[in-house]
Design an enzyme around this catalytic site. Structure first.
Site, PDB file in Angstrom:
ATOM      1  N   HIS A  57       0.844  -1.203   0.000  1.00 13.87           N
ATOM      2  CA  HIS A  57       0.000   0.000   0.000  1.00 13.87           C
ATOM      3  C   HIS A  57       0.885   1.260   0.000  1.00 13.87           C
ATOM      4  O   HIS A  57       0.722   2.143  -0.849  1.00 13.87           O
ATOM      5  CB  HIS A  57      -0.900  -0.032   1.249  1.00 13.87           C
ATOM      6  N   GLU A  58       1.823   1.309   0.927  1.00 12.56           N
ATOM      7  CA  GLU A  58       2.670   2.502   1.029  1.00 12.56           C
ATOM      8  C   GLU A  58       3.566   2.655  -0.197  1.00 12.56           C
ATOM      9  O   GLU A  58       3.904   3.772  -0.584  1.00 12.56           O
ATOM     10  CB  GLU A  58       3.492   2.481   2.319  1.00 12.56           C
ATOM     11  N   HIS A  61       1.764   4.809  -2.636  1.00 13.31           N
ATOM     12  CA  HIS A  61       1.913   6.237  -2.325  1.00 13.31           C
ATOM     13  C   HIS A  61       3.300   6.735  -2.741  1.00 13.31           C
ATOM     14  O   HIS A  61       3.444   7.796  -3.337  1.00 13.31           O
ATOM     15  CB  HIS A  61       1.757   6.473  -0.818  1.00 13.31           C
ATOM     16  N   GLU A 109      -4.715   7.875  -2.515  1.00 18.83           N
ATOM     17  CA  GLU A 109      -5.211   6.576  -2.035  1.00 18.83           C
ATOM     18  C   GLU A 109      -5.548   5.657  -3.208  1.00 18.83           C
ATOM     19  O   GLU A 109      -5.464   4.435  -3.089  1.00 18.83           O
ATOM     20  CB  GLU A 109      -6.432   6.749  -1.124  1.00 18.83           C
TER      21      GLU A 109
END
Ligand code: ZN
Length: 497
Positions: free
Chosen positions: A260-261, A264, A290
């Site tokens: 997930h990170e 980003h 997101e």
């Protein structure tokens, strides 16, 4: 005459940018390295740096420069860097000019102290450690909201994360999603995910995660991975991308948090270097950000093809998977079942976690809910929407950082990001016919390049709604997201046994 003005604008914006990134670095350090007793000093340091930046953004000097540059802005093509620079600087200046520097400083200090209080509250499992901090922040947020003309106070907070978004639109989107998600959650077959519970050596998880991230595009010369209680990503420049995750011995949630990170981080990493040291050098909005993290974490990172490539490596790192067939693992990581913790929630029930937080935030802000009643209200809503009651505050109101660090208004952008991630994914798939095979081969370059080309490189050059039109070919639309979830649920039902 306009040329020197543009130079002066760039110099001033560069200074503001440096101050902001210095404050980001202090925040990163606070959550990864700083010993707990540094909290008071750090809160003041961050507050001072943010005030210095704020004073420059709100300054008459910047206002005068922007006036001087209006003809240039009007004469420049909408797509040009100069036009975008003046437009974004004007928006930031007009917003900042309404907010006293002292209030901005106080908000930063309160948010920083709130992080420290949240960590302590979690350690002592005591909401009352955090409560006065939330009360103080709400008081400051009320003052902040009053700086802006508004119909709905929540609009003011939302606009800081999602330029131009309206609370009523978010409510409408959520109202459309909720019954669909509830119906989908009920349609999913039960899945045995016992292979995901056990004892997974942290050291082995970490080396697996680093290998995986390297395959996705992480490079040692421009990325880092550290531990944080609540995972986040922060980029100090396109060549300095900082990811964090929280690996747990009992489950693999930290692996997915790292993916997930990465989403980003990649967004910030792939911004056009020409935007460096300007306010354009970051993601266009929280929902678009997101959309990138959720795209990598879920659409890519929970796909069968992705794990066809990575599962052998996971088995080498964690031998307990040797006897677990890939199909069993795949089904387990896609299990749909109401759960207590938002960040570990499956793709279907995740947004219900967001809806409940959005409603509680609105109630807090409207004084319909007292902070002292928040833990009980949180548990009651979780039970209403997901049928579960948290056994303690760690699984309830203290699980997220956002009410501790003054980020009221952020939560809805997670759900919007989920919706947007599938709009973008459908376009990428249409443009990249080999995408599925690429994932299976562990070849992520084409997807990274597509995202760079269509989204990342622009940074904040266009307002989020316009950028969404450009990258996805239309406005916010839950259709692709619901199609994707229905497809996944049907597939899980079919491949049963
Ligand atoms: Zn995220």
């Amino acid at each position: 005459v306009t040329e020197p003005a543009l130079d002066r604008l760039r110099a001033l914006l560069g200074e503001i940018h440096d101050l902001h990134r210095a404050s980001w670095l202090m925040a990163w350090d606070q959550e990864t390295m700083m010993p707990p007793r540094g909290a008071l000093a750090r809160a003041q340091q961050r507050a001072t740096v943010v005030r210095l930046a704020h004073e420059r953004i709100a300054s008459d000097a910047l206002g005068a420069l922007l006036d001087e540059l209006r003809p240039l802005e009007e004469a420049s093509p909408h797509e040009s860097l100069d036009a975008a620079l003046v437009r974004v600087a004007r928006r930031d200046h007009e917003k900042a000019s309404r907010v006293p520097a002292e209030l901005q400083e106080e908000l930063t200090r309160a948010g920083s102290l709130g992080i420290a209080a949240w960590l302590e509250a979690r350690e002592r499992e005591d909401f009352d450690v955090l409560r006065p901090h939330i009360e103080r922040q709400l008081e400051l947020k009320h003052r902040y909201v009053e700086c802006f003309p508004h119909e709905d106070p929540y609009d003011v907070l939302l606009d800081d994360y999602e330029e131009g978004a309206k609370t009523a639109d978010v409510e409408r989107t959520f109202a459309g999603l909720r019954p669909e998600l509830v119906a989908l959650a009920q349609a999913v077959p039960t899945v045995d995910d016992s292979c995901l519970q056990g004892s997974f050596a942290l050291r082995s998880q970490r080396s697996f995660v680093l290998d995986l991230l390297h395959t996705l595009g992480y490079r040692d010369d421009s990325w880092r991975l550290d531990r944080a209680e609540h995972p986040f990503a922060s980029a100090l420049g396109t060549g300095d991308v900082r990811l964090t995750t929280h690996l747990h011995e009992q489950h693999l949630g930290g692996v997915f948090a790292a993916i997930h990170e990465f989403g980003h981080g990649l967004y910030e990493h792939q911004i056009d270097p020409a935007l460096a040291r300007t306010p354009l050098a970051t993601g266009a909005s929280s929902a678009l950000h997101e959309s990138q993290s959720r795209l990598w974490e879920n659409v890519v990172g929970r796909s069968r093809r992705f794990w066809t490539h990575f599962y052998p490596g996971l088995r080498r790192a964690l031998p307990q998977f040797e006897d677990v067939p890939l199909e069993t693992f795949y089904r387990a990581i896609n299990k749909v079942e109401p759960s207590l913790i938002r960040v570990d929630a499956d793709e279907v029930t995740y947004n219900l976690h967001i809806v409940l937080r959005f409603e509680l935030e609105r109630d807090l802000l409207a004084d319909r809910l007292q902070t002292s009643d928040l833990p009980e209200a949180f548990d009651a809503k979780l039970e209403e929407y997901l049928g579960l009651r948290p056994p303690d505050v760690l699984h309830g109101v203290l699980q997220d950082l956002h009410w501790a660090d003054a980020s009221f208004g952020y939560f809805p952008t997670y759900a919007l990001g989920n919706v947007v991630s599938l709009q973008i994914w459908e376009r990428a798939r249409a443009d990249l016919p080999d995408l599925d095979d690429d994932l299976e081969r562990g070849e992520f370059g084409p997807l990274r390049d597509w995202l760079r080309q269509h989204l990342h490189r622009y940074g904040r050059s266009f307002p989020p709604a316009e950028l969404l039109e450009r990258v996805a070919g239309g406005p916010l639309d839950a259709g692709p997201y619901l199609r994707y979830l229905r497809g996944k649920v049907a597939e899980l039902a079919e491949s049963r046994g």
